[in-house]
Design an enzyme around this catalytic site. Structure first.
Site, PDB file in Angstrom:
ATOM      1  CE1 TYR A  59      -4.721  -1.651   5.012  1.00 50.66           C
ATOM      2  CE2 TYR A  59      -3.460   0.257   4.277  1.00 50.66           C
ATOM      3  CZ  TYR A  59      -4.160  -0.896   3.990  1.00 50.66           C
ATOM      4  OH  TYR A  59      -4.309  -1.289   2.675  1.00 50.66           O
ATOM      5  CB  SER A  66      -0.905   0.017   1.238  1.00 47.25           C
ATOM      6  OG  SER A  66      -1.557   1.263   1.386  1.00 47.25           O
ATOM      7  CD  GLU A 125      -2.731   5.317   3.847  1.00 47.10           C
ATOM      8  OE1 GLU A 125      -2.222   5.776   4.881  1.00 47.10           O
ATOM      9  OE2 GLU A 125      -3.548   5.938   3.153  1.00 47.10           O
TER      10      GLU A 125
END
Length: 343
Positions: free
Chosen positions: A149, A125, A127
């Site tokens: 996450y 990801s 992120e």
């Protein structure tokens, strides 16, 4: 006939990927934690529910993972499983880490244990990068995760990299930036906005409560992004790739586009609620997909605030609520959902 195993087939990406692989002639097996009670609504919406095999697998249980690999004997494995909400990860950090990091480790260890030439894709990801201060992140950009996450995804990414080098596994990670579609559940902000705008357009007096709408994200279209996953496993050598549009847009701009699409001014109905702000937030997110373009021949053609994409998401929500499909919806569906198989 090639065989593909998709961990997490019930989600947005899993459903689109299953559609892509089925159209390419694969035998596909998809998993969820409990396939006996899962509705597999996304597979039903794409009309492919009966075209693949479905099994119950818990990725945090090594024995469960090993059993399905031995039973189905896939050529390709796609790991799209795990807790997928950044916001929820702040409330459920342990579950998030276990489902993503430990789950990925179990798959890698099982692949090493059975020692067959299986190609593995892992969903990383954007992120993981954290806030890059507006600079476009590529495969060499350091990870500075800012949520549970992101920490879990970063851990899984490095596990894949280490198993690839230590055990010569064909293992790839796709570092995907945000990508949306009508298959997103309403807990994701894009679908929350679309659903609320539709209800308000039909006469609801509600207000839409949102957090920080000044954030900027590199938002793409999910059916295109699953093509990149498949392409990674068709290469001669395994590698990691950033998958992105290369452009960022403000969440505020998407809100405005959605409300304008239903003939409303978002400023009359949207309330900024500071309680919805995350403990830590990425101000600007943007990716550099040059490597994917050069090596995979992949590039994004659609962005979240494109008028046609906004219209498609609105039409899809209307269809979901009404249980009927208009001619306009069918036309848009065939064009945009078809991107998952268009090469």
């Amino acid at each position: 006939m090639k065989k593909a195993l998709i961990f997490g087939v019930s989600g947005q990406d899993g459903a689109y990927l299953a559609q892509l692989l089925i159209d390419k002639g694969y035998a596909v097996c998809g998993t969820s934690r409990d396939a006996q009670i899962s509705s597999f609504q996304n597979l039903l919406r794409l009309g492919i529910r009966e075209q693949l095999k479905l099994e119950s697998v818990a990725l945090n249980d090594f024995r469960s993972v090993l059993q399905i690999l031995n039973k189905f004997q896939p050529d390709e494995v796609y790991n799209l499983s795990g807790q997928s909400s950044v916001s929820l990860s702040f409330d459920q950090p342990v579950e998030t880490f276990e489902s993503i990091s430990i789950g990925t480790l179990n798959v890698l260890e099982a692949l090493r244990f059975i020692d067959r030439p299986i190609k593995f894709y892992n969903a990383a990801s954007s992120e993981c990068f954290g806030d890059t201060e507006g600079k476009a992140a590529d495969e060499t950009t350091p990870f500075r995760p800012k949520s549970p996450y992101a920490v879990a995804k970063a851990s899984a990414f490095w596990q894949v990299a280490n198993y690839r080098k230590a055990y010569d596994l064909f293992a790839c990670s796709g570092i995907l930036f945000n990508h949306e579609s009508p298959l997103r559940p309403e807990r994701f902000v894009t679908q929350k906005i679309v659903s609320a705008a539709n209800r308000i357009a039909k006469g609801s007096k509600e207000k839409l409560y949102l957090g920080d709408i000044s954030i900027q994200r590199d938002w793409g279209w999910a059916p295109e992004y699953v093509k990149a996953m498949w392409l990674m496993l068709q290469q001669g050598q395994p590698d990691d790739y950033v998958i992105a549009t290369g452009e960022s847009c403000k969440l505020e701009d998407f809100v405005a586009a959605v409300f304008a699409c239903v003939g409303l001014d978002w400023r009359d109905r949207v309330v900024i609620d500071t309680s919805l702000f995350r403990p830590t937030e990425i101000a600007v997110s943007k990716g550099n997909p040059a490597k994917a373009r050069k090596k995979l021949g992949w590039q994004a053609h659609y962005k979240l605030n494109d008028s046609a994409v906004v219209q498609m998401m609105i039409q899809a929500q209307i269809e979901l609520v009404n249980g009927s499909r208009t001619a306009a919806y069918n036309k848009e569906r065939d064009k945009y959902l078809g991107l998952a198989t268009a090469f």
